[in-house]
Design an enzyme around this catalytic site. Structure first.
Site, PDB file in Angstrom:
ATOM      1  N   HIS A 168      37.029  42.828  47.687  1.00 47.10           N
ATOM      2  CA  HIS A 168      37.304  43.432  45.756  1.00 47.10           C
ATOM      3  C   HIS A 168      37.245  44.745  46.149  1.00 47.10           C
ATOM      4  O   HIS A 168      38.395  45.123  46.064  1.00 47.10           O
ATOM      5  CB  HIS A 168      36.154  43.598  45.364  1.00 47.10           C
ATOM      6  CG  HIS A 168      36.093  43.812  43.764  1.00 47.10           C
ATOM      7  ND1 HIS A 168      35.716  42.503  42.640  1.00 47.10           N
ATOM      8  CD2 HIS A 168      35.780  45.445  43.204  1.00 47.10           C
ATOM      9  CE1 HIS A 168      36.025  44.224  41.594  1.00 47.10           C
ATOM     10  NE2 HIS A 168      35.873  45.627  42.274  1.00 47.10           N
ATOM     11  N   GLU A 169      37.062  45.897  46.877  1.00 51.22           N
ATOM     12  CA  GLU A 169      37.056  47.231  46.694  1.00 51.22           C
ATOM     13  C   GLU A 169      38.743  47.264  47.224  1.00 51.22           C
ATOM     14  O   GLU A 169      40.031  48.246  47.095  1.00 51.22           O
ATOM     15  CB  GLU A 169      36.598  48.452  47.909  1.00 51.22           C
ATOM     16  CG  GLU A 169      35.007  48.474  46.762  1.00 51.22           C
ATOM     17  CD  GLU A 169      35.040  48.350  45.371  1.00 51.22           C
ATOM     18  OE1 GLU A 169      36.141  49.496  44.864  1.00 51.22           O
ATOM     19  OE2 GLU A 169      34.553  48.264  44.506  1.00 51.22           O
TER      20      GLU A 169
ATOM     21  N   GLU B  80      41.793  46.372  38.142  1.00 49.67           N
ATOM     22  CA  GLU B  80      41.119  45.346  37.833  1.00 49.67           C
ATOM     23  C   GLU B  80      40.938  43.647  38.067  1.00 49.67           C
ATOM     24  O   GLU B  80      40.587  42.640  39.370  1.00 49.67           O
ATOM     25  CB  GLU B  80      39.397  45.362  37.099  1.00 49.67           C
ATOM     26  CG  GLU B  80      38.049  44.693  36.744  1.00 49.67           C
ATOM     27  CD  GLU B  80      37.204  44.446  38.870  1.00 49.67           C
ATOM     28  OE1 GLU B  80      36.688  44.527  39.210  1.00 49.67           O
ATOM     29  OE2 GLU B  80      37.512  46.572  38.625  1.00 49.67           O
TER      30      GLU B  80
ATOM     31  N   HIS C 151      41.484  47.427  44.965  1.00 48.32           N
ATOM     32  CA  HIS C 151      41.436  48.124  44.173  1.00 48.32           C
ATOM     33  C   HIS C 151      42.521  49.199  45.203  1.00 48.32           C
ATOM     34  O   HIS C 151      43.888  49.541  44.516  1.00 48.32           O
ATOM     35  CB  HIS C 151      40.178  48.586  43.751  1.00 48.32           C
ATOM     36  CG  HIS C 151      39.361  48.581  42.978  1.00 48.32           C
ATOM     37  ND1 HIS C 151      40.256  48.534  41.734  1.00 48.32           N
ATOM     38  CD2 HIS C 151      38.371  48.497  42.936  1.00 48.32           C
ATOM     39  CE1 HIS C 151      39.163  48.076  40.871  1.00 48.32           C
ATOM     40  NE2 HIS C 151      38.297  47.309  41.321  1.00 48.32           N
TER      41      HIS C 151
END
Length: 490
Positions: free
Chosen positions: A256-257, A286, A260
């Site tokens: 997830h990160e 996101e 980003h």
């Protein structure tokens, strides 16, 4: 130099100082000594004084008035759009209030962390009252007669309104709830068993980040209570967390990160230390973290490859790749938003969106927040919250004053659904690539069609350009229904 050149030279230093302020926050979340909290609060307040003064410098108004916008190219006009928006917005916010928010939220974060560890909302409530009071003042100042919550949300998703998002979320909810009921009516796949060494998790998670294209020469992975990504350009850092009983927490937080971080690392280098050199909104941001984590990372194809990586790191997992895929995508009762499955994740966001709107409107007091949270959770999920760390204290956002941020998570999911549909149309052999652990087809398409643009376009525009159609909730819902129907035999 021309007025535009002078303005951009000035702006470069402002952007650089903003990156320094971000690094102070990263340090506070990762390696700052526990006893340094009060001093860090004063340091952040001092940085906010400096940044506020630079963003409201009268020469900015003179430069903007002197520039012939028609003489600029697309990049120049986009830079002016961002600078003008920041200038007009920051001038509405008194510098004393801006500094007090920076100081208070820094202190509030430390109080929240302690209260969360002790499951004691009452210990955090006085600090949160102060944060909410300040954010109400900020919203009122920025709104200039409009909706204060919309004004706060504009920091994270320019142009979005609570009314528009309420309509979108209202369209999402019925099909999400119906899907959840069908899935929970089926037997749950078994999960992983045993314990998984923390150091081995961190070693594996760095390999996975590299697999998804994270450039370690311009970044690093550390631990934090709440995973996050920080920075842009040549210094983009991510954090994750480990749980010896749940390695998926570490793995998918990292993916997830990495989404980003890859967005920030993928922006055109020519935009570095300009207003275009960062992601254009948190909703678009996101979209990258969620498509990396879910449509790619939790997809059947990549899960087969991940099964092999985990076997190399931890030995026999006691399940074949297909059972592993089902374990990764289990739908089950749970309290924690960041650990929620795809089917229920947005329901967690809707709860927070409604409660924080009430806090800013003054129709909900902080003293009543825990009770309101627990009642809403019981109504939405059907079982009670037993402790504050599973409820109102689980997220870091309100302690940091990030009110208006939560709805961008669901908006990002909607954007990700649209991008996934377009990506699969553009890369027809995507699953074959992912099954080999090759993410370059996906990440390359996202970089070319969205990430490289940074702040060049407005949020909805950059998604529309990438997808060929305006974003809507349909592709996300269709994807979720097809995926979980396959796993659960619906």
């Amino acid at each position: 130099m021309s007025a535009y050149d002078e303005l951009m030279e000035y702006q470069r230093d402002t952007e650089a100082l903003g990156q320094v302020a971000g690094r102070l926050h990263w340090d506070m979340e990762t390696v700052m000594p526990k006893g340094a909290g009060d001093q860090r609060s004063d340091e952040l307040a001092a940085m906010e004084h400096v940044l506020h003064a630079r963003k409201t410098e009268p020469r900015i108004g003179d430069w903007l008035a002197a520039i012939d916008e028609a003489s600029l190219d697309e990049v120049g006009r986009a830079n002016l759009r961002h600078i003008r928006r920041s200038y007009e917005r920051t001038r509405r916010l008194p510098v004393k209030l801006a500094a007090e928010i920076a100081r208070t939220t820094s202190r509030s974060h430390a109080v929240w962390a302690q209260a969360r560890a002790e499951d004691d909302f009452a210990a955090f409530a006085p600090m949160l009252k102060e944060v909410v009071r300040l954010k109400r003042e900020e919203g009122a100042a920025l709104a200039d007669g409009g909706d204060p919550y919309d004004a706060l949300m504009d920091d994270y998703e320019p142009g979005a309104t609570a009314a528009d998002l309420e309509a979108m979320f209202g369209a999402l909810r019925p099909r999400l709830v119906a899907l959840r009921e069908k899935v929970l009516g089926k037997p749950m796949p078994r999960g992983l068993e045993g314990t998984y060494d923390d150091d081995a998790q961190m070693e594996l998670t760095r390999r996975i980040a590299a697999t998804f294209g994270y450039d370690f020469s311009r970044g690093r992975v550390d631990k934090a209570v709440h995973p996050f990504s920080s920075g842009s350009g040549d210094d983009v850092r991510i954090t994750t967390r480990t749980n010896p009983l749940d390695p998926f927490n570490c793995i998918f937080s990292t993916i997830h990160e990495t989404g980003h971080a890859s967005y920030e690392q993928g922006i055109d280098p020519a935009y570095r230390l300009t207003p275009l050199g960062q992601g254009v909104s948190m909703g678009v941001h996101e979209s990258q973290s969620r498509i990396y984590e879910n449509q790619l990372g939790r997809g059947r194809a990549f899960c087969g490859h991940l099964h092999g990586m985990m076997t190399e790191s931890f030995g026999d997992l006691g399940m074949d790749p297909e059972a592993f895929y089902a374990a990764v995508n289990r739908v089950q009762n749970g309290y924690i938003r960041t650990e929620s499955d795809e089917v229920q994740y947005n329901l967690h966001i809707f709860l927070r969106f409604d409660l924080e709107r009430q806090l800013i409107a003054g129709t909900l007091d902080v003293d009543d927040l825990e009770e309101a949270w627990n009642a809403r959770f019981l109504a939405d999920f059907g079982y009670p919250v037993e402790k504050a760390s599973d409820g109102v204290l689980q997220d870091v956002h309100w302690s940091l004053g990030l009110i208006g941020y939560f709805p961008t998570y669901s908006l990002g999911n909607v954007y990700a659904g649209c991008l996934n549909e377009a990506l699969r149309g553009a890369v027809p052999d995507l699953d074959d690539q992912l099954a080999r652990g090759d993410t370059s087809g996906a990440t390359g398409w996202l970089r070319e069609n969205l990430q490289r643009h940074g702040g060049l376009y407005e949020p909805r525009e950059v998604v529309t350009r990438a997808c060929g159609a305006a974003p809507s909730e349909g592709p996300l819902l269709d994807y979720l229904e097809a995926k979980f129907a396959g796993i659960y035999g619906l």
